[in-house]
Every structure is written in structure tokens, then in C-alpha cells.
Design a protein around this motif. Structure first.
Motif, mmCIF file in Angstrom:
data_model
loop_
_atom_site.group_PDB
_atom_site.id
_atom_site.type_symbol
_atom_site.label_atom_id
_atom_site.label_comp_id
_atom_site.label_asym_id
_atom_site.label_seq_id
_atom_site.Cartn_x
_atom_site.Cartn_y
_atom_site.Cartn_z
ATOM 1 N N PRO A 232 -1.628 -21.083 13.554
ATOM 2 C CA PRO A 232 -0.530 -20.119 13.707
ATOM 3 C C PRO A 232 0.582 -20.667 14.595
ATOM 4 O O PRO A 232 0.331 -21.195 15.682
ATOM 5 C CB PRO A 232 -1.219 -18.913 14.366
ATOM 6 C CG PRO A 232 -2.652 -19.031 13.955
ATOM 7 C CD PRO A 232 -2.937 -20.502 13.907
ATOM 8 N N GLY A 233 1.816 -20.584 14.103
ATOM 9 C CA GLY A 233 2.963 -21.100 14.838
ATOM 10 C C GLY A 233 3.092 -22.604 14.792
ATOM 11 O O GLY A 233 3.931 -23.184 15.493
ATOM 12 N N THR A 267 1.114 -22.473 21.385
ATOM 13 C CA THR A 267 1.893 -21.242 21.206
ATOM 14 C C THR A 267 3.341 -21.529 20.849
ATOM 15 O O THR A 267 3.891 -20.950 19.903
ATOM 16 C CB THR A 267 1.846 -20.388 22.492
ATOM 17 O OG1 THR A 267 0.483 -20.118 22.832
ATOM 18 C CG2 THR A 267 2.590 -19.068 22.295
ATOM 19 N N VAL A 268 3.973 -22.446 21.601
ATOM 20 C CA VAL A 268 5.414 -22.661 21.490
ATOM 21 C C VAL A 268 5.704 -24.140 21.245
ATOM 22 O O VAL A 268 5.052 -25.019 21.827
ATOM 23 C CB VAL A 268 6.124 -22.206 22.786
ATOM 24 C CG1 VAL A 268 7.624 -22.484 22.713
ATOM 25 C CG2 VAL A 268 5.871 -20.729 23.044
ATOM 26 N N TRP A 269 6.691 -24.389 20.385
ATOM 27 C CA TRP A 269 7.199 -25.739 20.162
ATOM 28 C C TRP A 269 8.360 -26.019 21.110
ATOM 29 O O TRP A 269 9.189 -25.162 21.374
ATOM 30 C CB TRP A 269 7.716 -25.899 18.734
ATOM 31 C CG TRP A 269 6.658 -26.118 17.707
ATOM 32 C CD1 TRP A 269 6.114 -25.177 16.890
ATOM 33 C CD2 TRP A 269 6.027 -27.352 17.377
ATOM 34 N NE1 TRP A 269 5.171 -25.745 16.068
ATOM 35 C CE2 TRP A 269 5.095 -27.074 16.346
ATOM 36 C CE3 TRP A 269 6.143 -28.651 17.849
ATOM 37 C CZ2 TRP A 269 4.296 -28.071 15.790
ATOM 38 C CZ3 TRP A 269 5.346 -29.640 17.290
ATOM 39 C CH2 TRP A 269 4.438 -29.341 16.275
#
Length: 444
Positions: A232-233, A267-269
Motif C-alpha cells: 500500500p502506497g 508510509t511516505v515517499w
């Protein structure tokens, strides 16, 4: 003693050194002082013009017209209009700078040949038509086309098992996609020490004709996952050409490199070096140490080099520099670049750099292995050329002595890897059709 305890010992040992990197692209820093004494008898009208890089003091006493050939035993480049018979006595004073190794020998002695691991299994053991794509600790990324279906697999092995690696005891996570979807495997990373809370223990980059994304599998779970699933993500920022996947030692980041560098924390790129069609591509990335901090170095075309001790990155390149094809880092405070054509540049202590015409073709994989407790003194290095030739060099790094080609010749898509497991060093090699490796891990 647990793996975590042994890993802590390794970090404590590494901390004894002073780590750091310097950005200067300096020459090797050698200084020669030659004292040449030429004694000629005769009368001649010569004009000597020395253009060597040594500091020479030539003392010519000419009293005749020479008609014989020149016999020069110095390292000078002289432009003479006469035919002199020179007897030179050179006294060189060199600073303590290592030299290049002799040309790579065609065979290795036993102590170096032993670095090369044995064959463990072949791609065909996992089904006719299977091809290996990339290698990571304890694992390999594979593809197999059958009918209209492409099966993409992460094939891994239980680190706590009996170390008998065969197709029969492999842990496998798979994903089946239509071949006409264009989705294919690019790169693999794996947690060296059991993984972290935010990323699966095994992460792969898969791309189609439009975009790339991260897929993962927790093959260390009980029971292990058998599905290679999209994270996910995990969609990699658009317009990114991915060459490889790097993972930090704390297993908190997975960074895709190629057209820029893009990192995912589960979670975050973030894109510390964004994709840019005007900038040269990155070809390789490795873990490195700066001062007391672990970071990374990436290299690529036009001499491109980016480095970070996190979170800040530095990035540079220049049209005057050759393409860099591989990078390796080692303790304390040093790293090596492989340039196009097989040139090897080594930097130690941030103080100087020297180049060697090491191989006669591109080096596509380069690794430096610090033998436990020995650091520079008992180092061995190895790598792979574009044609699949495996070379080994004996230490210390600062001399790169005893370079030789191993008997093993890899096929298409050669890859290499070395990493620590507790107090043991593991070496993996692969090509499209075969996997070679050492499978021990000293756990008490």
C-alpha cells in the motif's frame, strides 16, 4: 549469542575506526625526486627538453659529435637532436602512496579462489523457462513465462534452518500476471537482520510500460507468506526509470535509484534527488559510513555521484568525467568507483585517490569484504565484469595486490553481493540461470 548481540559487536568494532568521506577529485599525491647524472663524451649540438613528471637534475657534459644510438635507462621523456650514450643514475623519493596492481592474472591461487562460492541451484530447478533477475540477502528474484502467464517470484531460504539450500526447501512468494500486461521484475532487496516494523522482509520493484511499484512478501513470518503483493502506497513517483533497489541497514528505508533517488519508509515517499530527464542516470548504490553516521553513496553516468548521511544529499556530475558503473564502500572511511572501460578509482581517508586500468571491460559489480577484525589489513575485494568474468583482489585495500580472475564465468545478467551475518561473511553470485552462495551464519 543472538544475531542482535553479534550485530552489536560488529557495530562496536566498526565504531573504533574514524569514518568519513572527502569530495576532492585529487590526483594520487605521489612525489618523486630524481637525480639523474648523464655523462656524455664528445662534441654535439643537442637540445634536451625533459617533459617528465619527475623533478630531474640532469647534468650533461658533451664534448664530441655522437653517431651511435641512444641508450637511455631513465624515465625521462627527452627530445634530443643528437645520438647520446647516456648513463643515468636515478634516485627517487616517493611518498607512501600505493600503486596499481599487476594486470589481472588469468587464474587465482587457492586462497583467493576460495572466496568464490559453490553452485547452490539452477533457475530451471524452479520450472522450465525460469530466469533469475536480482539477488539479495538469502533470496533471489525470478520470472517464468508459461503460456500467457508470467509468474514473478521471490525465492528465499530460512536463515534459522539447516543451511541446505535446494529448490525443495525454498520459501517462495509468487505473483501471476498476464504477459501482455507488461509487468516484469526489476530489483530486489531484503532485510539482513530480520526486518523492521514498516517494510516487509522482502521487497521487489516491478514495472510495466508506464510505472513502477513496490511489492513485498513476509517470508520470515510463521507461517511464511506465499503471495507477492503490492505494498500500500508503494507506487514509485511517476516518470522514474528504476535501475536498482537499495535498503538501509536499519530496514527503515527502501530507495529506488536510476532516474533520481526515491525512498519509501513504509508510509511516505520522498525524492531527495528527483527524476530529471536532463540528468545522468544512477547505475549503482551502496551503504557507506561518514564520520559516525551510516549513509549511502550512489554513482552513475558522467561521473555522477550522490551521497548522504541522511537526511541531506549532495549530488554532482560533469561531462568531463567517465560513466561510473559500480561503487563499493569499506571501513574505515573509504570507497571505490568503477569507471567505464574497467578503470578502478580508490579513495581512502578522504585524502587521495588513484586510478588503475584494472580490467579491460566495464565492471558491473564491485564489492569489498572486510574480514572480521582485520579491516584494511586482511581485506579481499571481488567483482564481476560485463561479460561475466569474476575477479578477486587480495588486500589490503590500499594496495589491491594479487588481482586474478576466478574460474567461474557467469552468464547473462551477472550479479554479486556480500554481507555480514553475525560473525560470518556471506557471498552470493548469480546469473540468469544459476545461483552461487555461501549459506552459513554463525549463531550461538
Amino acid at each position: 549469542m543472538t544475531k542482535l548481540h553479534m550485530f552489536a559487536m560488529m557495530l562496536a568494532a566498526a565504531a573504533l575506526g574514524t569514518f568519513g568521506c572527502d569530495d576532492s577529485e585529487a590526483s594520487d599525491g605521489s612525489s618523486d625526486t630524481d637525480t639523474d647524472t648523464d655523462s656524455d663524451s664528445g662534441t654535439d649540438t643537442d637540445s634536451d627538453s625533459d617533459t617528465d613528471s619527475d623533478s630531474d637534475t640532469d647534468s650533461d657534459s658533451d664534448a664530441d659529435t655522437d653517431t651511435g644510438p641512444d641508450t637511455d635507462t631513465d624515465s625521462d621523456t627527452d627530445t634530443d637532436t643528437d645520438s647520446d650514450t647516456d648513463t643515468d643514475t636515478d634516485t627517487d623519493t616517493d611518498s607512501d602512496v600505493p600503486g596499481c596492481p599487476d594486470p589481472i592474472a588469468e587464474t587465482c591461487p587457492g586462497d583467493l579462489e576460495d572466496v568464490i562460492p559453490p553452485l547452490l541451484f539452477e533457475a530451471s530447478d524452479f520450472g522450465e523457462g525460469t530466469q533469475f533477475v536480482d539477488v539479495a540477502p538469502w533470496s533471489v528474484l525470478a520470472e517464468r513465462d508459461a503460456g500467457g502467464t508470467r509468474t514473478i517470484s521471490i525465492i528465499a531460504f530460512d536463515q534459522e534452518g539447516d543451511w541446505t539450500w535446494t529448490a525443495a526447501n525454498a520459501l517462495i512468494a509468487t505473483l501471476d500476471v498476464p504477459i501482455d500486461s507488461g509487468l516484469h521484475a526489476i530489483a530486489l532487496s531484503a532485510a539482513e537482520y530480520g526486518g523492521g516494523p514498516d517494510l516487509p522482509s522482502y521487497v521487489a520493484v516491478l514495472c510495466d510500460d508506464v510505472a513502477c511499484a513496490l511489492y513485498g512478501a513476509d517470508l520470515d513470518a510463521d507461517p511464511p507468506s506465499t503471495e507477492l503483493a503490492a505494498i500500500p502506497g508503494g507506487d514509485i513517483p511517476p516518470n522514474t526509470a528504476v535501475h536498482g533497489l537499495w535498503r538501509d541497514q536499519e530496514d527503515t528505508l527502501a530507495c529506488a535509484y536510476g532516474d533520481g533517488i526515491h525512498c519509501f519508509d513504509g508510509t511516505v515517499w520522498t525524492s531527495p534527488i528527483p527524476a530529471d530527464t536532463e540528468s545522468p542516470l544512477f547505475s549503482d548504490m551502496c551503504t557507506a559510513d561518514f564520520d559516525d553516521t551510516t549513509g549511502a553513496i550512489a554513482v552513475g553516468d558522467l561521473g555522477r555521484r550522490a551521497k548522504s548521511a541522511f537526511p541531506e544529499w549532495e549530488d554532482s556530475w560533469g561531462a568531463a568525467y567517465p560513466d561510473r558503473t559500480a561503487v563499493a564502500a569499506y571501513y574505515p572511511d573509504g570507497y571505490a568507483f568503477a569507471n567505464e572501460g574497467g578503470d578502478l578509482q580508490i579513495r581512502v581517508g578522504g585524502e587521495w585517490i588513484y586510478s588503475c586500468d584494472f580490467a579491460d571491460e566495464d565492471i558491473v559489480e564491485l564489492h569489498v569484504m572486510d574480514v572480521w577484525g582485520g579491516w584494511l589489513e586482511t581485506n579481499k575485494s571481488f567483482g564481476v565484469t560485463a561479460s561475466g568474468r569474476v575477479f578477486v583482489a587480495n588486500g589490503p585495500v590500499t594496495a589491491m595486490e594479487g588481482a586474478c580472475y576466478a574460474n567461474l564465468l557467469l552468464g547473462a545478467n551477472p550479479k554479486a553481493l556480500s554481507f555480514w551475518c553475525s560473525a560470518s561473511l556471506n557471498v552470493f553470485l548469480m546469473d540468469e540461470g544459476a545461483f552461487y552462495g555461501t549459506t552459513y551464519c554463525a549463531i550461538e
